[in-house]
Motif scaffolding. Structure first.
Motif, short mmCIF file in Angstrom:
data_model
loop_
_atom_site.label_atom_id
_atom_site.label_comp_id
_atom_site.label_asym_id
_atom_site.label_seq_id
_atom_site.Cartn_x
_atom_site.Cartn_y
_atom_site.Cartn_z
N VAL A 101 119.43 15.89 -41.46
CA VAL A 101 120.09 17.00 -40.79
C VAL A 101 119.02 17.82 -40.09
CG1 VAL A 101 119.93 18.48 -42.84
CG2 VAL A 101 121.69 18.94 -41.11
N SER A 102 119.43 18.53 -39.06
CA SER A 102 118.51 19.40 -38.33
C SER A 102 119.14 20.78 -38.20
CB SER A 102 118.21 18.81 -36.95
OG SER A 102 117.39 19.67 -36.19
N PHE A 103 118.43 21.81 -38.63
CA PHE A 103 118.90 23.18 -38.51
C PHE A 103 118.14 23.89 -37.38
CE2 PHE A 103 119.91 22.27 -42.97
CZ PHE A 103 121.20 22.78 -43.06
N PRO A 104 118.76 24.87 -36.75
CA PRO A 104 118.01 25.66 -35.76
C PRO A 104 116.83 26.34 -36.43
CG PRO A 104 120.14 26.68 -36.27
CD PRO A 104 120.15 25.33 -36.91
N SER A 105 115.63 26.07 -35.93
CA SER A 105 114.43 26.53 -36.62
C SER A 105 113.60 27.51 -35.81
CB SER A 105 113.56 25.33 -37.00
OG SER A 105 113.24 24.55 -35.86
N ASN A 106 113.95 27.72 -34.56
CA ASN A 106 113.23 28.66 -33.71
C ASN A 106 114.17 29.75 -33.23
OD1 ASN A 106 110.68 27.21 -33.70
ND2 ASN A 106 111.71 25.70 -32.40
N PRO A 107 113.66 30.96 -33.09
CA PRO A 107 114.53 32.07 -32.66
C PRO A 107 115.28 31.80 -31.36
CG PRO A 107 112.43 32.91 -33.42
CD PRO A 107 112.29 31.42 -33.38
N GLU A 108 114.71 30.96 -30.48
CA GLU A 108 115.40 30.69 -29.22
C GLU A 108 116.47 29.61 -29.36
OE1 GLU A 108 111.40 28.47 -29.20
OE2 GLU A 108 112.19 30.44 -29.77
N ASP A 109 116.54 28.93 -30.52
CA ASP A 109 117.55 27.90 -30.73
C ASP A 109 118.94 28.53 -30.84
OD1 ASP A 109 115.58 26.01 -30.75
OD2 ASP A 109 115.50 25.82 -32.94
#
Length: 757
Positions: free
Chosen positions: A565-573
């Motif tokens: 799974v991939s979660f949004p990891s950067n503030p711009e995501d």
């Protein structure tokens, strides 16, 4: 060896005072391309002095035996923990014998790295070869590098030889004050029997009985006292006359020897900068919850502080150096170190454990039905009452809300599989503190504990949330006193070996561990192998990693869960802030689920059956759902491990078959899978096949020696695999067996979603 040889008059070195002298010497330049090129310089030497890099202790043995060298004195310029490189008992025996015969001295650096590589090789005829250059005493140097050296050949006692030796002595005096095996040799000389001598060597390597460890013996003494303290302050009886000791509730806690902290009160280890609003008892974290009930009174989980309690460790039967080292840091924290004992405040000892291992002390006390965690001068206890349905509902809902972030914010092709394996990780974490009880029940000559008491290996990409998951599990098991694992950069063989000495059962979680590092940590392979009922408690190991699977000898000892799974990891995501807010809401809620799991485990002692492990916690959770009258989520691994129900290896194969990236061809009694992938990618596919398939990788293909079993596992017949693939991928409908498997996976498994797309 490529070389240039010349006779050089020393008058030509008048501008280099350190080499100035009279007479002549032979000189050559040499290119070192492999090990033999270099070691031939030393063959038959009477004595060798060296300052160099060296990462292979067994090479010292080889030089002194295979190359017929009389003696070797070497300063290791690069290794901080050189003893950790000795991972074979036979090598340790040889090193000890060579040292006792005055043939080997290995000096350990005490300051910054010494990058110099210089060698003084004295031959039997009193000629001496003085060598300097880039060549190290390491296999890495020979296997991957080509090195250049300068070799001067002269007589012993010449000015050049004397000056060269002075340089080596200067390195020894300034950069080393201890030698390898120093404490071990002294301990062996004091051993009472050959058996004790052998045990000490084995333990020094990390393969011996923990009972002979001096550090373990000291910690065992300490934990016995800690248990006594816990027994005194935690027993709750209806009739005070039946109690050994009465705990008084006073207005000023500082005037009490021991203080019981009611649920909802602040504790000694909480931040001192809490807001003034915290004077009132919180509603146990039910903010943002659907429930409005204040559960403060029903969360029965007291804490006990015992600031004046002392821990005593006897030192008369342990090595003096070990006792001195153990007592040195404790003395700085207020301990009293005497000839035959160390007496330390409880807070000093628990701090020592935390600093030495990065995890707290944790003792499981079945007789007292308690688990005690040392955190400064505070001990955290399990719940003393069964949870109400409302409390259980809150606890289970909180775990589900954490897992729900996969569906709400994660990007994955297999939501149900990821969520199930995430729940499986929680079950493992809640079982892990009881592993030593299971070890005692399951140990037998016919059973390998390392295959039963498995480590946890959580794999996934860098943004898969596996580290946060592990940290949340540690929070729940420790009641928020441990909020992070150990960075893999701070872990080596020494730490993995040493954590078994500190008599704690709190899980040791290593965050972001590289596969290659794990495979170098040799104690993992035999982590439980030398455990006995009289050993100190040792923690289960948890690894999170971005890498694929390790070698088979490590996989066999691990419970492998995949976070695909991939979660949004950067503030711009997109969705980053929403995901962080949802996660924060869950983490802020109080969730004493482990205290109730622990109560059930301690009252029932399921390990005494000698049959289960994590299955016992799985059963407890099923019963919790029943008692809470809460429906089990579809992803909850109720009957079998999630990694079995949702086999991610099988899912990877299925995806490539459906995507036309793998074709099959027939072999005699076998089939070969040919991948449209790079060779290195195919390794991971082969590793994920069960051993019974007798698979073997070759280039971008995988040979499968059990085609019928493989076909059943993958969900197709052999004929379908061989004939059902064209240029666009699998164009036939799956077999009846595959359709049945799809129907059974109605909870959202890969095939059910795939066939509906």
């Amino acid at each position: 060896m490529d070389e240039l040889t010349a006779n050089i008059s020393f008058d030509r070195f008048a501008d280099m005072p350190e080499f100035y002298g009279s007479g002549a010497a032979k000189y050559r330049l040499a290119m070192v391309k492999d090990r033999d090129d270099f070691l031939d310089l030393f063959e038959g030497a009477r004595h060798v002095d060296a300052v160099t890099y060296a990462e292979t202790p067994d090479l010292m043995v080889k030089m002194l035996t295979d190359y017929d060298i009389g003696s070797l004195d070497v300063l290791i310029g690069n290794a901080d923990d050189y003893a950790d490189q000795v991972d074979a008992v036979s090598t340790a025996r040889s090193l000890v014998q060579l040292r006792q015969d005055d043939r080997l001295t290995v000096r350990l650096k005490n300051r910054k790295i010494v990058h110099s590589k210089i060698y003084r090789v004295v031959m039997p005829d009193d000629t001496v070869k003085l060598v300097q250059g880039s060549a190290n005493l390491s296999r890495n140097s020979w296997d991957y590098h080509t090195n250049q050296i300068s070799v001067f050949t002269t007589e012993t006692g010449t000015e050049l030889d004397t000056e060269f030796k002075r340089f080596i002595d200067e390195y020894r005096e300034e950069y080393s004050d201890q030698t390898l095996l120093e404490g071990l040799v002294e301990a062996l000389e004091a051993a009472d029997s050959p058996e004790e001598r052998e045990n000490r060597i084995e333990y020094w390597v990390g393969a011996g009985d923990l009972d002979v460890s001096d550090t373990a013996a000291l910690n065992q003494d300490a934990v016995e006292d800690l248990k006594d303290v816990a027994d005194k302050v935690t027993a709750v009886v209806d009739n005070p006359d039946e109690a050994d000791e009465t705990v008084a509730f006073v207005e000023d806690p500082e005037n009490a020897n021991r203080t019981v902290i009611e649920p909802g009160e602040s504790t000694a280890n909480e931040d001192s900068d809490q807001s003034e609003d915290d004077d009132e008892s919180p509603d146990v974290g039910l903010v943002e919850s659907d429930h409005e009930t204040d559960l403060t009174d029903t969360l029965d989980r007291p804490r006990v502080r015992a600031p004046d309690e002392k821990i005593r460790m006897g030192t008369s039967k342990v090595d003096k150096d070990s006792a001195d080292e153990f007592g040195r840091s404790l003395r700085n924290r207020g301990a009293t170190v005497e000839d035959h004992s160390i007496t330390a405040p409880l807070s000093a000892y628990t701090t020592q454990v935390k600093e030495s291992t990065s995890i707290p002390t944790m003792s499981v006390l079945p007789e007292a039905e308690q688990i005690v965690i040392g955190e400064d001068d505070e001990m955290i206890l399990v719940a003393t009452e069964e949870p109400t349905p409302e409390v259980l509902n809150h606890c289970l809902e909180t775990i589900e809300d954490y897992i729900q972030t996969v569906d709400d914010h994660g990007h994955t092709q297999s939501e149900t599989a990821v969520m199930a394996q995430m729940y499986e990780a929680f079950l493992y974490g809640f079982w892990a503190p009881f592993a030593n009880q299971y070890a005692e029940s399951l140990s037998s000559p016919s059973r390998t504990l390392d295959n039963v008491l498995q480590h946890l290996y959580i794999e996934g990409k860098s943004d898969a949330g596996k580290d946060k998951l592990t940290e949340y599990i540690l929070r729940l098991v420790s009641d928020n006193t441990v909020i992070s694992g150990v960075d893999a950069d701070d872990v080596g063989v020494k730490e993995v070996r040493g954590v078994r000495e500190w008599d704690t059962s709190f899980p040791y979680a290593i965050i972001d561990a590289e596969k290659e590092k794990i495979q170098r940590w040799s104690p993992i392979r035999n982590y439980w192998g030398d455990w006995t009922p009289t050993s100190v408690d040792q923690p289960c190991l948890i690894f999170t990693t971005n890498d694929a699977l390790p070698k088979s000898e490590f996989r066999n000892r691990m419970k492998i869960l995949s976070m695909d799974v991939s979660f949004p990891s950067n503030p711009e995501d997109p969705g980053f802030r929403e995901a962080q807010q949802d996660l924060s809401d869950v983490l802020e809620r109080q969730n004493p689920i482990f205290s109730y799991v622990a109560r059930r485990m301690l009252t029932e002692e399921p390990w005494t059956d000698g049959t289960g492990t994590i299955e016992d916690v799985r059963r407890i959770f099923r019963e919790f759902y029943d008692k809470a009258n809460r429906e089990q989520p579809e992803y909850f691994p109720a009957e079998e491990p999630a990694e079995k129900t949702y086999d991610t290896g099988r899912m990877k194969w299925q995806r490539d078959i459906q995507g036309g990236r793998v074709t099959f061809e027939s072999e005699p009694n076998a089939i070969t899978a040919n991948f449209d992938r790079e060779d290195y990618e195919v390794y991971d596919y082969e590793k994920r096949l069960p051993k019974r398939f007798m698979s073997e990788k070759s280039s971008s293909s995988v040979y499968i020696g059990a085609p019928e079993e493989f076909a059943e596992w993958i969900g197709y017949s052999v004929d379908e695999l061989l004939s059902g693939v064209d240029e666009t991928g699998m164009d036939t409908a799956p077999s009846a067996e595959a359709q049945d498997a799809s129907d059974e996976d109605s909870s959202g498994g890969f095939f059910s979603r795939l066939l509906s797309d």
